[in-house]
Scaffold this active site. Structure first.
Site, PDB file in Angstrom:
ATOM      1  N   HIS A 197       0.822  -1.213   0.000  1.00  0.00           N
ATOM      2  CA  HIS A 197       0.000   0.000   0.000  1.00  0.00           C
ATOM      3  C   HIS A 197       0.854   1.259   0.000  1.00  0.00           C
ATOM      4  O   HIS A 197       0.441   2.305  -0.478  1.00  0.00           O
ATOM      5  CB  HIS A 197      -1.013  -0.040   1.134  1.00  0.00           C
ATOM      6  N   ARG A 206     -15.320   1.914  -0.803  1.00  0.00           N
ATOM      7  CA  ARG A 206     -15.025   0.593  -0.264  1.00  0.00           C
ATOM      8  C   ARG A 206     -15.047   0.687   1.253  1.00  0.00           C
ATOM      9  O   ARG A 206     -14.457   1.599   1.830  1.00  0.00           O
ATOM     10  CB  ARG A 206     -13.648   0.121  -0.723  1.00  0.00           C
ATOM     11  N   ASP A 263      -4.514  -8.122  -4.476  1.00  0.00           N
ATOM     12  CA  ASP A 263      -4.650  -9.220  -3.520  1.00  0.00           C
ATOM     13  C   ASP A 263      -4.892 -10.548  -4.225  1.00  0.00           C
ATOM     14  O   ASP A 263      -4.441 -11.595  -3.753  1.00  0.00           O
ATOM     15  CB  ASP A 263      -5.786  -8.932  -2.529  1.00  0.00           C
TER      16      ASP A 263
HETATM   17  C1  PEP Z   1      -6.581  -4.968  -4.667  1.00  0.00           C
HETATM   18  O1  PEP Z   1      -6.347  -5.818  -3.806  1.00  0.00           O
HETATM   19  O2  PEP Z   1      -6.312  -5.124  -5.872  1.00  0.00           O
HETATM   20  C2  PEP Z   1      -7.181  -3.683  -4.291  1.00  0.00           C
HETATM   21  C3  PEP Z   1      -7.592  -2.825  -5.199  1.00  0.00           C
HETATM   22  O3  PEP Z   1      -7.262  -3.378  -2.994  1.00  0.00           O
HETATM   23  P1  PEP Z   1      -5.996  -3.001  -2.082  1.00  0.00           P
HETATM   24  O4  PEP Z   1      -4.832  -2.754  -2.988  1.00  0.00           O
HETATM   25  O5  PEP Z   1      -6.360  -1.771  -1.325  1.00  0.00           O
HETATM   26  O6  PEP Z   1      -5.817  -4.195  -1.219  1.00  0.00           O
HETATM   27 MG    MG Z   2      -7.222  -5.655  -1.882  1.00  0.00          MG
END
Ligand code: PEP
Ligand code: MG
Length: 588
Positions: A200, A350, A472
């Site tokens: 992140h 989200r 993910d």
């Molecule tokens: C993902 O997992 O692709 C997503 C958009 O959520 P995050 O990156 O915040 O986990």
């Molecule tokens: Mg994600």
């Protein structure tokens, strides 16, 4: 000065050139921003007054000492008064504010860090331990400063000031919350020892549109304060103390990149339609409501992913370790701000996705495998009051424009059912209070766990739309931690298993007649745009900075050609053949 090159993982595109600014964990605990020229003396005064205030407090402590107090206590206060009066504390940080334009807290912490490093070299143990006294004194001053902090000047890049060379942050690690604090844009590049492509922290660097390279292993040890550094965010290369020739080459590349970006701006109002006339929806990923400005500037037709957890993170600091969570009204104001900013365009919020590399409370014990632990919807269902509060805030914002609710990390039918029933409960509570909201608000699921992609009927039956979280989905399909640089080389979006799960999700949505988007980082990667189009994807959500480049790819794509080629790619099982075929799509 010796020149050397470090290789790591490219995470945020572009080239930046500047002086290294080494950030220690202590410096990350305080706000850091550049003070404009005209406010420098006011900032100096703020620090002087904080020091005077601490002097006064120490004096009071002295006079209030009970007669029978142990003599060491008085001696301690004496030592602290002496430290506070020493020019190293009372004057050097003021010089830092004047010369580097750092805010008071940052100037003080920078000076303390330098002093601490000198103390570490002292052989005498007694003297070496005096470092703690210096830190305690600094803490006292910081606490006073925190009560008098001025707002950071918004949106000024260090490089915009002639008094300050562009600065590149070099740190062992930066948490996503700390990265978000760099929004004031005092820095032009980021380099960290650890981190992965889709951590992140990397995602926030991309959303800030600042070149960054991570997984540099020893960068914070090898690079020294004020070294000249080039960050090549495309190649994941960092060059320290480059020769004049190398510097010149990179400056030329930087200029070329800037020109190419300017050219892209012309596409802002052009509708995203493929050569054969198929419209494609380009949405923005945002972390905070203020990101709506850049989203609109890039021509986004809505927000496909509002990572609401960033409203919850980074809210505690020195002297305020207690965890603070935004209440319903505060959240509502933020969601409404985004909704109003988007002027009628849809905003997909989200629900809280905390856990793993986005802990709600960084000081709390973490599970052994946090990515597999109480994260996202699992956390929310375990904390129903917190979840209901968020749902009410989102629902209230839906009275002001088109809002959609997106639930992260769903895998089980009962999780979907419980989430829907919590939404129904939040609606009932609002109805009872006569509070307006959109009764027909759409609810969607992130498809980011392989189990979800393999059980799509369970999802399409219950939900209004799907959004594929490829970050993910790749992590969980390939069993690699997305923040661990030691396994970063295994993080491959083109692994056949990943491609199949994505294709299956797009197809299931098409058959069920519900929208499917990709909101993971794959959506913003121009090397993958044609592949995703060929798979049938018609909704892409990404950082605003990537949007126009993706649009350019879409305008040049012909679905009649891409469809059959993509089907062939999906039948392939050899990674090298897949990679080559995907590369070829770009030449069509
Ligand atoms: C993902 O997992 O692709 C997503 C958009 O959520 P995050 O990156 O915040 O986990
Ligand atoms: Mg994600």
């Amino acid at each position: 000065m010796a020149s050397f090159t470090l290789h790591g993982i490219p995470v945020s595109r572009g080239i930046s050139i500047g002086r290294a600014h080494l950030l220690t964990p202590a410096a990350l605990d305080v706000k850091h921003y550049l003070v404009p020229e005209e406010q420098v003396e006011a900032e100096v005064k703020r620090l002087q007054e904080a020091i005077t205030e601490v002097h006064r407090t120490l004096q009071e402590l002295w006079t209030e000492l009970p007669k029978d107090a142990p003599t060491e206590l008085g001696a301690f206060i004496d030592v602290h008064v002496l430290i506070l009066s020493d020019p190293m504390i009372s004057e050097a940080p003021l010089d830092i504010i004047r010369s580097r334009h750092y805010n008071a807290e940052w100037a003080l912490v920078t000076q303390i860090d330098e002093l601490s490093a000198q103390f570490d070299e002292i052989e005498d143990e007694y003297l070496r331990e005096r470092k703690q006294d210096i830190q305690q004194v600094a803490e006292r001053v910081l606490k006073v400063l925190m009560g008098t902090a001025l707002a950071a000047p918004p949106g000024r890049a260090a490089g915009e000031d002639e008094f300050q060379p562009q600065m590149i942050v070099v740190a062992h690690d930066i948490s996503p919350a700390d990265m978000l604090a760099f929004r004031d844009r005092s820095f032009v590049g980021f380099v960290t020892d650890v981190g992965g492509q889709n951590s992140h922290t990397a995602i926030v660097a991309r959303s800030l549109d600042i070149p960054a390279a991570v997984g540099m292993s020893q960068a914070s040890r090898l690079i020294e304060q004020d070294d000249w550094v080039i960050v090549d965010g495309d190649a994941g290369v960092v060059i320290c103390n480059p020769s004049a020739l190398v510097m010149e080459q990179y400056r030329a590349r930087q200029t070329a990149l800037m020109k190419a970006r300017k050219r892209l701006l012309k596409l802002k109002k052009t509708p995203a339609i493929t050569k054969d006339g198929t419209p494609v929806t380009l949405l923005a990923n945002i972390e905070l409501p203020d990101d709506c400005g850049p989203a609109l500037e890039a021509g986004a037709v809505g927000v496909g992913l509002f990572r609401s957890e960033f409203l919850f993170m980074g809210r505690s600091g020195i002297g305020n370790a207690a965890l603070r969570v935004p209440g319903e009204d505060e959240q509502f104001e933020q969601y409404r701000k985004a909704v109003l900013a988007m002027k009628g365009r849809p905003v997909t919020i989200r629900t809280l996705d905390v856990g793993a590399d986005k802990p709600l409370d960084p000081t709390e014990h973490t599970a052994l495998n946090p990515a597999l632990g109480l994260r996202a919807i699992r956390y929310c269902l375990a904390e129903p009051q917190l979840f209901l509060t968020q749902l009410r805030a989102i629902l209230r914002a839906s009275a002001f424009g088109k809002v959609r609710i997106l639930i992260p990390m769903l895998a089980h039918a009962f999780e979907i059912d419980q989430s829907l029933s919590m939404i129904a409960q939040a609606k009932a509570q609002l109805r009872e209070q006569n509070v307006k909201f959109d009764e027909a608000i759409e609810v969607g699921a992130m498809i980011e766990i392989p189990a979800a992609a393999l059980a799509l009927p369970m999802f399409v039956k219950r939900l209004d739309f799907l959004s594929i979280g490829t970050n993910d989905l790749i992590q969980y399909t390939l069993a690699i931690d997305r923040v661990d640089y030691e396994v970063a080389h295994l993080y491959n979006p083109l692994h056949p298993a990943v491609l199949h799960l994505i294709a299956m999700t797009i197809e299931a949505g098409r058959k069920a007649g519900i929208d499917v988007a990709v909101c993971g980082e794959m959506a913003g990667d121009i090397k993958l745009t044609r592949l995703l189009l060929g798979m049938g994807l018609r909704e892409f959500s990404m950082h605003p900075a990537q949007l126009l480049a993706v649009k350019q790819e879409i305008l040049a794509s012909d679905l009649a050609v891409l469809g059959p080629r993509t089907r062939r790619i999906l039948r392939a099982m050899e990674p090298s053949a897949i990679a080559e075929a995907v590369e070829q799509l770009q030449t069509l």
